[in-house]
Design an enzyme around this catalytic site. Structure first.
Site, PDB file in Angstrom:
ATOM      1  N   THR A 179       0.860  -1.189   0.000  1.00  0.00           N
ATOM      2  CA  THR A 179       0.000   0.000   0.000  1.00  0.00           C
ATOM      3  C   THR A 179       0.894   1.235   0.000  1.00  0.00           C
ATOM      4  OG1 THR A 179      -1.844  -0.988   1.137  1.00  0.00           O
ATOM      5  CG2 THR A 179      -1.438   1.311   1.636  1.00  0.00           C
ATOM      6  N   ARG A 207     -15.048  -5.902   0.504  1.00  0.00           N
ATOM      7  CA  ARG A 207     -14.339  -5.541   1.747  1.00  0.00           C
ATOM      8  C   ARG A 207     -13.717  -4.137   1.616  1.00  0.00           C
ATOM      9  NH1 ARG A 207      -8.669  -4.136   2.980  1.00  0.00           N
ATOM     10  NH2 ARG A 207      -8.271  -4.745   5.112  1.00  0.00           N
ATOM     11  N   ASP A 210      -8.829   0.174   5.853  1.00  0.00           N
ATOM     12  CA  ASP A 210      -8.637   1.417   6.601  1.00  0.00           C
ATOM     13  C   ASP A 210      -8.308   2.603   5.695  1.00  0.00           C
ATOM     14  OD1 ASP A 210      -6.137  -0.104   6.159  1.00  0.00           O
ATOM     15  OD2 ASP A 210      -5.258   1.772   6.864  1.00  0.00           O
ATOM     16  N   GLY A 231      -0.767  -1.481   6.783  1.00  0.00           N
ATOM     17  CA  GLY A 231      -0.769  -2.686   7.611  1.00  0.00           C
ATOM     18  C   GLY A 231      -2.139  -3.323   7.570  1.00  0.00           C
ATOM     19  N   GLY A 233      -5.629  -3.674   7.749  1.00  0.00           N
ATOM     20  CA  GLY A 233      -6.625  -2.619   7.766  1.00  0.00           C
ATOM     21  C   GLY A 233      -7.673  -2.755   8.846  1.00  0.00           C
TER      22      GLY A 233
HETATM   23  N1  ASP Z   1      -4.019  -1.204   4.995  1.00  0.00           N
HETATM   24  C1  ASP Z   1      -4.297  -1.896   3.770  1.00  0.00           C
HETATM   25  C2  ASP Z   1      -5.664  -2.555   3.883  1.00  0.00           C
HETATM   26  O1  ASP Z   1      -5.924  -3.203   4.863  1.00  0.00           O
HETATM   27  C3  ASP Z   1      -3.286  -2.946   3.413  1.00  0.00           C
HETATM   28  C4  ASP Z   1      -1.837  -2.520   3.429  1.00  0.00           C
HETATM   29  O2  ASP Z   1      -1.479  -1.552   4.093  1.00  0.00           O
HETATM   30  O3  ASP Z   1      -0.992  -3.163   2.737  1.00  0.00           O
HETATM   31  O4  ASP Z   1      -6.442  -2.456   2.968  1.00  0.00           O
END
Ligand code: ASP
Length: 321
Positions: A179, A207, A210, A231, A233
């Site tokens: 991300t 889905r 965050d 991280g 989410g």
């Molecule tokens: N935070 C992102 C999510 O959960 C995933 C990521 O940070 O890689 O959609």
């Protein structure tokens, strides 16, 4: 007139280990991180806004298939791409957020358009895409544009275990992706944050993570802080990570370092969350905090040199080609 200005980015966090990284892949990450942060820095150096700087930096990472945003996004269980993005302007607490985006080339630019050109803060799915194509002239791309073989292989591996995973989880093909996000302080003293993602591998259709949730993946308020998270989410949302960092600084007078460290190593980690944040405060001080093996990250020093790091124990340093 406020000065100086400042920018920092992340390209995702998770299980990023030296022994799993090839020299070639590592060099590609470092150079794209430098390119991204310098694109944002150029906007600020030319007197541009913190919002435009963060969107410019994130666009570079969305266009690179190395990162889990735009091209190269992870796949849902149904083998589709569904992307989320948001921006927040600390000057007036204005925000734009989009979720369940499947055909817009640069979701972060659509998030900025939701903020600037619609009366709303958040648009989802078909309605968001209708706004993008009919009212804002965004480029339509087929799902194929976002797909990569790596993502497909990761999905097949995750389907076997029936799990959902961070893009930086350890996969059989040992490739890691992330991300993306950026935070900036401009010369006028305005703070902004922007975050964009394909979400988690093998996530359910529909889905939402965050990244488009203000206070979860993104937050900015002038005189306080700008934060972008990465991280797991579900846990970043449950712990309102970005909002909690801002609240600790605003109400309890915490430093940017202590606020970021305590939140990333507090409830979020105790509940099983892996990830990190990039943040910048009202003085332009940048902070990175993570509780896992690595986070792709970069900032720019006073001489305009991009400083990059990947692994948790590594200091930021210039990219040597
Ligand atoms: N935070 C992102 C999510 O959960 C995933 C990521 O940070 O890689 O959609």
């Amino acid at each position: 007139m406020h000065s100086p200005f400042s920018i920092a980015i992340h390209g995702g966090a998770g299980t990023i280990e030296r022994r799993l990284m090839t020299a070639e892949l590592e060099a590609a990450y470092r150079s794209t991180l430098a390119q991204s942060v310098l694109a944002g820095h150029a906007v600020l150096a030319n007197g541009g806004t913190a919002i435009d700087a963060t969107v410019a930096a994130v666009t570079v990472m969305e266009d690179s298939e190395l990162f889990n945003a735009g091209r190269g996004s992870v796949l849902t269980h149904n083998e589709t791409v569904e992307m989320d993005a948001s921006v927040m302007d600390g000057q007036n607490l204005d925000l734009g957020s989009v979720t369940l985006i499947s055909h817009v080339k640069n979701p972060i630019q659509l998030a900025r358009d939701v903020m600037l050109k619609s009366p709303h803060a958040m648009l989802a799915g078909e309605g968001a895409e209708h706004f993008a194509f009919k009212e804002c002239g965004h480029e339509y791309v087929e799902q194929d544009y976002f797909f990569t073989d790596r993502r497909y292989n990761e999905l097949l591996a995750m389907k076997k275990t029936g799990d959902v995973a961070l893009s930086e989880a350890r996969y059989p093909d040992e490739k890691k992706f992330g991300t993306v996000g950026a935070v900036a302080l401009d010369a006028e003293g305005n703070l902004a944050a922007a975050t964009s993602t394909g979400g988690m591998t093998n996530k359910r259709w529909g889905r939402v993570g965050d990244t488009p949730i203000i206070g979860g993946g993104t937050y900015a308020r002038n005189g306080n802080v700008a934060v972008s998270s990465t991280g797991m989410g579900e846990l970043l949302m449950r712990c309102t990570v970005a909002g909690d960092i801002a609240a600790r600084m605003r109400y309890a007078g915490a430093s940017i370092h202590d606020a970021c460290y305590d939140v990333i190593h507090g409830d979020f980690r105790e509940l099983g969350g892996q990830g990190g944040v990039v943040a910048v405060d009202a003085e332009g001080k940048v902070n990175f905090a993570l509780n896992c093996a690595g986070m792709y990250r970069a900032t720019v020093d006073e001489d305009g040199i991009a400083l990059v790091a990947i692994f948790a124990d590594e200091p930021l340093s210039p990219v040597t080609e």
